[in-house]
Write a protein that holds these residues in place. Structure first.
Motif, PDB file in Angstrom:
ATOM      1  N   ILE A 146     -18.057  -0.783 -19.669  1.00 14.44           N
ATOM      2  CA  ILE A 146     -16.722  -0.573 -19.106  1.00 14.44           C
ATOM      3  C   ILE A 146     -16.790  -0.469 -17.592  1.00 14.44           C
ATOM      4  O   ILE A 146     -15.981  -1.074 -16.866  1.00 14.44           O
ATOM      5  CB  ILE A 146     -16.066   0.686 -19.714  1.00 14.44           C
ATOM      6  N   VAL A 147     -17.765   0.271 -17.081  1.00 17.02           N
ATOM      7  CA  VAL A 147     -17.890   0.440 -15.630  1.00 17.02           C
ATOM      8  C   VAL A 147     -18.223  -0.890 -14.959  1.00 17.02           C
ATOM      9  O   VAL A 147     -17.620  -1.262 -13.938  1.00 17.02           O
ATOM     10  CB  VAL A 147     -18.938   1.518 -15.296  1.00 17.02           C
ATOM     11  N   ALA A 148     -19.176  -1.629 -15.533  1.00 22.70           N
ATOM     12  CA  ALA A 148     -19.568  -2.909 -14.931  1.00 22.70           C
ATOM     13  C   ALA A 148     -18.398  -3.889 -14.921  1.00 22.70           C
ATOM     14  O   ALA A 148     -18.110  -4.533 -13.892  1.00 22.70           O
ATOM     15  CB  ALA A 148     -20.753  -3.494 -15.694  1.00 22.70           C
TER      16      ALA A 148
ATOM     17  N   SER B 175     -15.805  -5.334 -11.605  1.00 17.80           N
ATOM     18  CA  SER B 175     -15.472  -6.743 -11.401  1.00 17.80           C
ATOM     19  C   SER B 175     -13.957  -6.953 -11.378  1.00 17.80           C
ATOM     20  O   SER B 175     -13.425  -7.661 -10.524  1.00 17.80           O
ATOM     21  CB  SER B 175     -16.112  -7.589 -12.501  1.00 17.80           C
ATOM     22  N   LEU B 176     -13.256  -6.299 -12.310  1.00 18.28           N
ATOM     23  CA  LEU B 176     -11.799  -6.424 -12.378  1.00 18.28           C
ATOM     24  C   LEU B 176     -11.127  -5.796 -11.156  1.00 18.28           C
ATOM     25  O   LEU B 176     -10.100  -6.297 -10.684  1.00 18.28           O
ATOM     26  CB  LEU B 176     -11.281  -5.769 -13.656  1.00 18.28           C
ATOM     27  N   LYS B 177     -11.704  -4.727 -10.673  1.00 17.37           N
ATOM     28  CA  LYS B 177     -11.147  -4.094  -9.471  1.00 17.37           C
ATOM     29  C   LYS B 177     -11.141  -5.074  -8.302  1.00 17.37           C
ATOM     30  O   LYS B 177     -10.193  -5.100  -7.502  1.00 17.37           O
ATOM     31  CB  LYS B 177     -11.957  -2.849  -9.122  1.00 17.37           C
ATOM     32  N   GLN B 178     -12.180  -5.893  -8.213  1.00 15.42           N
ATOM     33  CA  GLN B 178     -12.256  -6.881  -7.133  1.00 15.42           C
ATOM     34  C   GLN B 178     -11.357  -8.082  -7.400  1.00 15.42           C
ATOM     35  O   GLN B 178     -10.602  -8.524  -6.525  1.00 15.42           O
ATOM     36  CB  GLN B 178     -13.701  -7.342  -6.962  1.00 15.42           C
ATOM     37  N   SER B 179     -11.416  -8.606  -8.636  1.00 16.42           N
ATOM     38  CA  SER B 179     -10.677  -9.840  -8.933  1.00 16.42           C
ATOM     39  C   SER B 179      -9.167  -9.608  -9.003  1.00 16.42           C
ATOM     40  O   SER B 179      -8.384 -10.534  -8.775  1.00 16.42           O
ATOM     41  CB  SER B 179     -11.168 -10.451 -10.243  1.00 16.42           C
ATOM     42  N   GLN B 180      -8.769  -8.371  -9.319  1.00 15.17           N
ATOM     43  CA  GLN B 180      -7.343  -8.040  -9.421  1.00 15.17           C
ATOM     44  C   GLN B 180      -6.939  -7.053  -8.321  1.00 15.17           C
ATOM     45  O   GLN B 180      -6.079  -6.202  -8.517  1.00 15.17           O
ATOM     46  CB  GLN B 180      -7.053  -7.434 -10.802  1.00 15.17           C
TER      47      GLN B 180
ATOM     48  N   GLY C  11      -9.770   3.164 -10.294  1.00 13.03           N
ATOM     49  CA  GLY C  11     -10.811   3.680 -11.185  1.00 13.03           C
ATOM     50  C   GLY C  11     -10.317   4.274 -12.497  1.00 13.03           C
ATOM     51  O   GLY C  11     -10.703   3.808 -13.577  1.00 13.03           O
ATOM     52  N   PRO C  12      -9.496   5.313 -12.459  1.00 12.42           N
ATOM     53  CA  PRO C  12      -9.059   5.911 -13.722  1.00 12.42           C
ATOM     54  C   PRO C  12      -8.197   4.986 -14.564  1.00 12.42           C
ATOM     55  O   PRO C  12      -8.273   5.018 -15.799  1.00 12.42           O
ATOM     56  CB  PRO C  12      -8.284   7.159 -13.278  1.00 12.42           C
ATOM     57  N   LEU C  13      -7.397   4.127 -13.927  1.00 10.90           N
ATOM     58  CA  LEU C  13      -6.589   3.170 -14.691  1.00 10.90           C
ATOM     59  C   LEU C  13      -7.484   2.176 -15.419  1.00 10.90           C
ATOM     60  O   LEU C  13      -7.269   1.881 -16.612  1.00 10.90           O
ATOM     61  CB  LEU C  13      -5.640   2.415 -13.758  1.00 10.90           C
ATOM     62  N   ILE C  14      -8.490   1.669 -14.720  1.00  9.04           N
ATOM     63  CA  ILE C  14      -9.408   0.708 -15.331  1.00  9.04           C
ATOM     64  C   ILE C  14     -10.217   1.380 -16.429  1.00  9.04           C
ATOM     65  O   ILE C  14     -10.468   0.781 -17.496  1.00  9.04           O
ATOM     66  CB  ILE C  14     -10.329   0.094 -14.258  1.00  9.04           C
TER      67      ILE C  14
ATOM     68  N   GLN D  73     -17.085   6.182 -11.024  1.00  9.11           N
ATOM     69  CA  GLN D  73     -18.107   5.137 -10.852  1.00  9.11           C
ATOM     70  C   GLN D  73     -17.473   3.802 -10.487  1.00  9.11           C
ATOM     71  O   GLN D  73     -17.979   3.069  -9.644  1.00  9.11           O
ATOM     72  CB  GLN D  73     -18.935   5.020 -12.127  1.00  9.11           C
ATOM     73  N   ILE D  74     -16.348   3.486 -11.089  1.00 10.90           N
ATOM     74  CA  ILE D  74     -15.642   2.235 -10.766  1.00 10.90           C
ATOM     75  C   ILE D  74     -15.122   2.267  -9.330  1.00 10.90           C
ATOM     76  O   ILE D  74     -15.180   1.273  -8.609  1.00 10.90           O
ATOM     77  CB  ILE D  74     -14.501   2.000 -11.768  1.00 10.90           C
TER      78      ILE D  74
END
Length: 272
Positions: free
Chosen positions: A96-98, A102-107, A123-126, A261-262
């Motif tokens: 989930i963290v990994a 990636s999603l944090k960057q792409s979105q 972070g907490p939303l993801i 962590q995210i």
């Protein structure tokens, strides 16, 4: 006895007689198995109609089936009794963290827009998104209305799920959900698994769409006290909003840890 007291006594007696002539109204009776479900549906439907629920929703309710799989799942929620390390391993926290990073960057644009509006960082939303549905890949395949109706009928927690059932029926009347909507075992729907009552209160659109689901989740957190810029680890101001999302302590700590962590705030040891 004085005359005044005699009159008062007579009036009380007359009132009692009138009350005795009024048919008593009982809530639909809960049960602990499928045997009484059909009778309960008829009773509940009559009550719901009296409270303004429309025919579309009533018809959908009458077509529901007793959800044995939901009852079995409700009786078997053992993962919440695990230690934090065990829970993280079982739920695939490393993955989930990994994926979350990636999603944090792409979105990034989507998350920036959500944070600007609600004050909630990615972070907490993801972490919630990953924990609840594996980023939308596991949204459940149970009939939402059957699951919730079964739990409203079941004697374990009827008050909580009766509220959820009324909310689901209102959403069906509005056309936001239907009698065929699919969800998870307890009736949760969408990318971050909202219960119907929370859809009514915090939903921002079709929750099968990630952007809507994440905005709705941020809306929920903000409504439950989230303060922009404040910390969200245990003991910090925003942790209470995470607690409002899910009552299980191990889940709350896992979301805070993975979110940190995210968001790039340190490793596992730093968040415990």
């Amino acid at each position: 006895m004085t005359k005044g007291r005699t009159v008062a006594t007579a009036m009380i007696g007359a009132a009692a007689l009138l009350l005795s002539l009024v048919p008593s109204v009982h809530a639909a009776q809960c049960g602990n198995g499928p045997g009484g479900f059909e009778a309960w549906k008829r009773e509940f439907s009559a009550e719901a109609q009296g409270k303004g629920i429309g025919q579309t929703a009533i018809s959908a309710l009458m077509q529901t089936n007793y959800a044995s799989a939901t009852i079995n799942a409700d009786r078997s929620q053992h993962s919440f009794s695990l230690s934090l390390d065990q829970f993280l391993a079982k739920r695939g926290a490393t993955t989930i963290v990994a994926r979350g990073r990636s999603l944090k960057q792409s979105q990034a644009a989507m998350f920036a827009s959500i944070e600007q509006r609600y004050g909630v960082p990615p972070g907490p939303l993801i972490a919630i998104w990953g924990m609840e549905t594996g980023f939308g890949s596991q949204r459940g395949n149970q009939n939402m209305l059957s699951s919730i109706a079964t739990l409203a009928y079941d004697c374990r927690r009827p008050e909580f799920f009766t509220e959820q059932l009324y909310a689901a029926l209102k959403l069906i009347d509005r056309g936001s959900l239907s009698g065929s909507t699919r969800g998870s075992m307890h009736g949760e729907v969408g990318q971050t698994q909202f219960m119907p009552k929370n859809i009514l209160a915090y939903g921002t659109g079709n929750l099968d769409v990630a952007a809507n689901a994440l905005s709705s989740t941020a809306n929920f957190l903000k409504a439950n006290g989230w303060r922009a810029g404040a910390g969200y680890q245990p003991g910090e101001p925003n942790f209470a909003a995470i607690q409002a999302w899910n009552a299980a302590g191990v889940y709350q700590k896992a979301i805070a840890l993975m979110g940190r962590q995210i968001d790039g705030g340190g490793g596992a040891a730093a968040a415990r």
